[in-house]
Design a protein around this motif. Structure first.
Motif, PDB file in Angstrom:
ATOM      1  N   GLU A  34      -5.986  -4.583 -25.161  1.00 26.65           N
ATOM      2  CA  GLU A  34      -5.694  -5.913 -25.026  1.00 26.65           C
ATOM      3  C   GLU A  34      -6.479  -6.679 -23.732  1.00 26.65           C
ATOM      4  OE1 GLU A  34      -1.338  -6.964 -24.967  1.00 26.65           O
ATOM      5  OE2 GLU A  34      -1.174  -5.482 -26.802  1.00 26.65           O
ATOM      6  N   LYS A  35      -6.415  -5.754 -22.725  1.00 22.41           N
ATOM      7  CA  LYS A  35      -6.991  -6.326 -21.473  1.00 22.41           C
ATOM      8  C   LYS A  35      -8.717  -6.422 -21.834  1.00 22.41           C
ATOM      9  CE  LYS A  35      -3.779  -4.992 -18.317  1.00 22.41           C
ATOM     10  NZ  LYS A  35      -3.354  -4.166 -17.336  1.00 22.41           N
ATOM     11  N   ARG A  36      -9.222  -5.397 -22.454  1.00 21.02           N
ATOM     12  CA  ARG A  36     -10.547  -5.345 -22.639  1.00 21.02           C
ATOM     13  C   ARG A  36     -11.100  -6.482 -23.551  1.00 21.02           C
ATOM     14  NH1 ARG A  36     -10.672  -0.760 -24.856  1.00 21.02           N
ATOM     15  NH2 ARG A  36     -10.813  -1.321 -26.861  1.00 21.02           N
ATOM     16  N   ALA A  37     -10.085  -7.169 -24.504  1.00 22.30           N
ATOM     17  CA  ALA A  37     -10.437  -8.334 -25.327  1.00 22.30           C
ATOM     18  C   ALA A  37     -10.562  -9.525 -24.368  1.00 22.30           C
ATOM     19  CB  ALA A  37      -8.993  -8.479 -26.327  1.00 22.30           C
ATOM     20  N   ARG A  38     -10.040  -9.657 -23.260  1.00 19.91           N
ATOM     21  CA  ARG A  38     -10.233 -10.882 -22.141  1.00 19.91           C
ATOM     22  C   ARG A  38     -11.516 -10.830 -21.781  1.00 19.91           C
ATOM     23  NH1 ARG A  38      -6.280 -11.417 -18.062  1.00 19.91           N
ATOM     24  NH2 ARG A  38      -6.682 -13.852 -18.524  1.00 19.91           N
ATOM     25  N   TRP A  39     -12.479  -9.786 -22.016  1.00 22.97           N
ATOM     26  CA  TRP A  39     -13.859  -9.886 -21.261  1.00 22.97           C
ATOM     27  C   TRP A  39     -14.818  -9.255 -22.355  1.00 22.97           C
ATOM     28  CZ3 TRP A  39     -16.960  -5.619 -20.035  1.00 22.97           C
ATOM     29  CH2 TRP A  39     -16.314  -4.429 -20.091  1.00 22.97           C
ATOM     30  N   PHE A  40     -14.641  -8.296 -23.260  1.00 22.76           N
ATOM     31  CA  PHE A  40     -15.442  -7.875 -24.183  1.00 22.76           C
ATOM     32  C   PHE A  40     -15.110  -7.896 -25.684  1.00 22.76           C
ATOM     33  CE2 PHE A  40     -17.602  -3.730 -25.274  1.00 22.76           C
ATOM     34  CZ  PHE A  40     -18.469  -3.854 -25.618  1.00 22.76           C
ATOM     35  N   ALA A  41     -14.463  -6.853 -25.574  1.00 24.67           N
ATOM     36  CA  ALA A  41     -13.975  -6.823 -27.157  1.00 24.67           C
ATOM     37  C   ALA A  41     -12.577  -5.743 -27.436  1.00 24.67           C
ATOM     38  CB  ALA A  41     -14.976  -6.027 -28.147  1.00 24.67           C
ATOM     39  N   GLY A  42     -11.825  -6.539 -27.819  1.00 24.76           N
ATOM     40  CA  GLY A  42     -10.277  -5.628 -28.065  1.00 24.76           C
ATOM     41  C   GLY A  42     -10.368  -4.709 -29.024  1.00 24.76           C
ATOM     42  N   GLY A  43      -9.240  -4.265 -29.414  1.00 25.58           N
ATOM     43  CA  GLY A  43      -8.922  -3.274 -30.484  1.00 25.58           C
ATOM     44  C   GLY A  43      -8.305  -2.087 -30.206  1.00 25.58           C
ATOM     45  N   PRO A  44      -8.001  -1.226 -31.131  1.00 25.80           N
ATOM     46  CA  PRO A  44      -7.079  -0.030 -30.936  1.00 25.80           C
ATOM     47  C   PRO A  44      -8.006   1.104 -30.574  1.00 25.80           C
ATOM     48  CG  PRO A  44      -7.599  -0.344 -33.448  1.00 25.80           C
ATOM     49  CD  PRO A  44      -7.961  -1.581 -32.461  1.00 25.80           C
ATOM     50  N   THR A  45      -7.474   1.981 -29.412  1.00 27.53           N
ATOM     51  CA  THR A  45      -8.371   2.777 -28.717  1.00 27.53           C
ATOM     52  C   THR A  45      -7.445   3.983 -28.582  1.00 27.53           C
ATOM     53  OG1 THR A  45      -9.117   0.848 -27.388  1.00 27.53           O
ATOM     54  CG2 THR A  45      -9.418   2.980 -26.576  1.00 27.53           C
TER      55      THR A  45
END
Length: 172
Positions: A34-45
């Motif tokens: 969720e946080k990564r989606a704000r600057w790069f790409a989100g998605g399940p990890t």
């Protein structure tokens, strides 16, 4: 510290950036979908070595204003999905994924900040790939710094296309 990436080999690039700390916050922005989606790409990890990761890109929506995808990148559209595999996950200092080569995020505390060294290896050996990847990471890292500083970033595509022109001139 220079914000520009550099080629360390024809198929390897590296960025070194200072981020506002603490290190755990930077780690969360790299590993939490969720946080990564704000600057790069989100998605399940799946945060373990061997774990799966899905990168879901919405570049047009990463900053303000929201922008349409340039014609050059229309094939990827908005909501482009790309699989990745986690190779190393050592909180909060080292995160390595297999995605369009090998991408390493190394975090080191330096004073009140965090030094992020991003290395992307095993890229396709073409000028277009080098330029596009350098411009892409440069833009995404600019957005990460803005997000960590709680500043609304500029629209992704205008910044990315300007960086592409700069890297086009810098890369032979």
């Amino acid at each position: 510290m220079n914000t520009y990436g550099k080629l360390v080999e024809p198929t390897t690039l590296r960025f070194e950036r200072m981020m506002p700390g603490p290190i755990e916050k930077v780690w969360d922005y790299i590993t939490d979908g969720e946080k990564r989606a704000r600057w790069f790409a989100g998605g399940p990890t799946d945060l373990r070595a061997g774990g799966d990761m899905e990168l879901v890109f919405h570049n047009s929506q990463l900053g303000s204003p929201s922008e349409p995808t340039p014609e050059k990148y229309k094939e990827f559209g908005d909501g482009f999905r790309s699989p990745a595999k986690i190779l190393t996950c050592t909180p909060p200092v080292l995160f390595v994924i297999e995605w369009e080569g090998i991408v390493t995020f190394k975090l080191e505390e330096e004073g009140a900040g965090v030094k992020l060294t991003l290395t992307h290896e095993k890229l396709q050996d073409t000028k277009e790939t080098r330029v596009g990847t350098l411009a892409g990471w440069h833009t995404h890292l600019d957005i990460l710094v803005d997000r960590l500083n709680e500043v609304e970033p500029k629209g992704f595509w205008a910044v990315h296309m300007a960086h592409e022109k700069e890297y086009e001139e810098m890369i032979s």
